[in-house]
Design an enzyme around this catalytic site. Structure first.
Site, short mmCIF file in Angstrom:
data_model
loop_
_atom_site.label_atom_id
_atom_site.label_comp_id
_atom_site.label_asym_id
_atom_site.label_seq_id
_atom_site.Cartn_x
_atom_site.Cartn_y
_atom_site.Cartn_z
N LYS A 206 -8.35 -4.54 13.85
CA LYS A 206 -9.51 -5.58 13.95
C LYS A 206 -9.93 -6.76 14.51
CE LYS A 206 -12.02 -4.61 10.11
NZ LYS A 206 -13.01 -4.86 8.70
N GLU A 212 2.76 -6.88 13.32
CA GLU A 212 3.26 -5.41 13.17
C GLU A 212 2.39 -4.62 14.61
OE1 GLU A 212 2.80 -6.42 8.47
OE2 GLU A 212 1.65 -6.85 10.69
N GLY A 270 -9.67 -1.62 6.09
CA GLY A 270 -9.47 -0.48 6.60
C GLY A 270 -8.79 1.08 6.13
N ARG A 271 -8.90 0.92 4.60
CA ARG A 271 -8.61 2.37 4.01
C ARG A 271 -9.48 3.10 3.30
NH1 ARG A 271 -8.70 -2.57 1.18
NH2 ARG A 271 -10.12 -2.61 -0.68
N GLU A 356 -4.40 -0.45 -3.46
CA GLU A 356 -4.68 -1.13 -2.42
C GLU A 356 -6.16 -1.97 -2.85
OE1 GLU A 356 -3.85 -2.56 1.07
OE2 GLU A 356 -5.90 -1.92 2.40
N HIS A 387 10.46 21.43 -7.01
CA HIS A 387 11.61 21.91 -7.41
C HIS A 387 12.92 20.23 -7.26
CE1 HIS A 387 12.75 26.18 -7.24
NE2 HIS A 387 11.23 25.82 -6.50
N LYS A 507 2.40 -11.56 4.38
CA LYS A 507 2.33 -11.70 5.43
C LYS A 507 2.97 -13.14 5.76
CE LYS A 507 -1.07 -9.20 7.75
NZ LYS A 507 -2.14 -8.70 7.24
#
Length: 543
Positions: A206, A212, A270-271, A356, A387, A507
């Site tokens: 954004k 990162e 973002g999510r 979040e 399993h 961060k």
């Protein structure tokens, strides 16, 4: 702000829970022969069976009353009309605008945001078609055959999940990769077997400052320009990189042509964003028409959530059940179990969406939350999980509500695979609900010492979500269903589901520490004794 736990509706639920907590699902079904037919709801392509929950009609009536006490209906309308319900950032919350039909208008703060959304969608469509038809060429004139999405959080989890989910609808002549981790292995593995002349990078940030993402993008640019097959000219960046951002100047400084920047807005988190320009890689993969079909699915559930009565509102019911288990039964996790290999990334995506959003300890007014908020969300596709960890769900000491997601029609009809898959799908919810009593185990001539080991307590709650098929439209419906489930739960708790301050502290500290680990001189460390010692050990070992 009055605590929800102090309301008459909450106290009524507590009293009701005291009467219901030890009632078994066997008894609830025995007392209502039609329970499996009446406790269902069908909306668009989604069918929900919530009968295998530890609830009665009275439970649901009390939960709906709780939702009404919290003003859920009013808060829903506030979101859809663009009021600034994200109070800590003074923003509206308008992911629902990302999928509004072209004919509709939504004016917020003097701007028609729906018109803005469709302007960007049109630009995305035009660009996607050019890439898909090979009209868009790399710097050397060769067509693009590889697309690498670089982002993190919602800028990665959303497009990566949706691409895997809709891989069967994608252009199989192209390769799509997703890079998020700042671990250099991620970008190395994504690029090491690709030809730079045929590779397009989509950098999603954004502000175009996400550490990162920009670190990975810078490495990708270096790979393009300086590798053994590199193109060696800075002008090549403009043909092999596009951006999804809001900062044209930073995009240009990186070397990307701002005309190839696709905008999104601060009113979408973002999510909640993969149906915006963040989904450009997905649109290239499946094509603009299928992308818009996915948006139609989102919008259909949006309309249902906004207009349906609370008692017959699918996202609301799921949200209320989440509150029921988390705050009254004291459950701490929620398993999402899709019986589709294509939904292998769904649980990871929903982890961020839920955890979040609702991983908060204070309410909208800053006061302490007095009840338990968001669950730990996890899961993998069936039948693999059967399993691995289903043993704990069936016979462990923890109560784990589970959502089972399945499809009537298979993505690929191969022999009896799908019938066997769905037989397991139905069998697991039955086994979790009803278990196997000691008497049933003994009737199988089980040696007495083994009887307690083979008893299945049952009484484990599940929701069954059954859809026609995994299509773009159905994926949109499914994700919108969970978005609004999260919203419902956040409203009940009185928290802000649309900020994420908890992401920032680590961060900020990392920005400080990276200068210390990279310093040529021994840094003056002022952290706690553990962190100081770890940094020194890392520096010694690296030297």
């Amino acid at each position: 702000m009055t605590s929800i736990a102090e309301t008459p509706e909450w106290r009524a639920l507590q009293a009701h829970f005291a009467r219901l907590r030890d009632v078994h699902l066997r008894d609830l079904f025995a007392g209502d022969a039609f329970r499996g037919e009446t406790m269902t709801l069908e909306v668009e392509d989604l069918f929900l069976d919530y009968s295998k929950n530890r609830v009665t009609a009275e439970t649901l009536r009390l939960l709906v009353a709780l939702a009404e006490r919290t003003g859920l209906r009013e808060r829903v309308e506030s979101m859809f009309t663009g009021r600034h319900i994200n109070v800590t950032e003074d923003r509206p919350v308008l992911h629902v605008a990302l999928r509004m039909p072209r004919a509709e208008s939504l004016v917020v703060d003097g701007v028609d945001v729906a018109a803005q959304v469709h302007a960007v969608l049109d630009r995305m469509s035009e660009f996607s078609d050019r890439v898909r038809t090979r009209e868009w060429e790399g710097f050397t004139g060769r067509p693009i055959r590889n697309v690498v999405n670089i982002g993190i959080g919602g800028s990665d989890l959303g497009p990566a999940m949706a691409y895997e989910a809709l891989r069967d609808y994608s252009d199989r002549s192209m390769r799509f990769r997703f890079v998020s981790n700042v671990d250099g292995t991620d970008v190395w593995e994504a690029t090491q077997d690709l030809d730079p002349a045929e590779t397009l990078f989509i950098v999603s940030s954004k502000t175009f400052t996400t550490v990162e993402t920009l670190t990975n993008a810078t490495t990708a640019r270096q790979w393009l320009l300086e590798g053994r097959q590199g193109l060696h000219e800075p002008a090549a960046v403009a043909r092999h990189f596009v951006a999804v951002s809001t900062d044209a100047q930073k995009v240009a400084d990186f070397g990307i042509d701002p005309t190839n920047m696709f905008e999104f807005w601060d009113w979408v988190g973002g999510r909640y964003s993969y149906d915006s320009a963040i989904g450009l890689s997905l649109m290239i993969a499946i094509g603009p028409d299928r992308f818009r079909s996915m948006l139609d699915g989102f919008h259909a559930i949006d309309v249902h959530f906004r207009t349906a009565p609370l008692a017959r509102n699918m996202p609301v019911l799921l949200g209320l059940l989440g509150v029921w288990y988390g705050d009254f039964f004291g459950t701490e996790t929620q398993a999402i179990l899709p019986y589709s290999q294509y939904l292998s990334e769904l649980s990871s995506y929903l982890q961020q969406l839920d955890m979040e959003s609702n991983g908060k300890h204070v309410r909208l007014d800053g006061s302490q939350v007095e009840v338990q908020t968001g669950p730990v969300v996890w899961g993998t596709p069936g039948t693999n999980g059967q399993h691995a960890y289903y043993q704990l769900i069936h016979q462990g000491t923890k109560l784990i509500p589970c959502d089972f997601v399945g499809f009537v029609r298979p993505s690929h009809l191969l022999g009896r695979h799908h019938d066997l898959l769905m037989a397991n799908f139905f069998a697991q919810t039955e086994a979790l609900a009803f278990g196997k009593s000691p008497e049933e185990v003994e009737a199988e001539d089980t040696p007495p010492p083994l009887v307690p080991h083979k008893v299945m307590p049952g009484n484990h709650p599940t929701n069954t979500i059954l859809a026609t098929e995994l299509s773009p439209k159905v994926l949109g419906e499914l994700i919108a269903l969970y978005e609004h489930r999260v919203f419902t739960m956040g409203t009940i708790w009185g928290i802000n589901s649309f900020d994420q301050w908890g992401v920032e502290l680590g961060k900020t500290l990392a920005t400080r520490i990276v200068t210390e680990v990279e310093s040529e001189r021994e840094p003056d460390l002022t952290h706690d004794s553990s962190t100081n010692a770890l940094i020194r050990r890392y520096r010694r070992a690296r030297r």
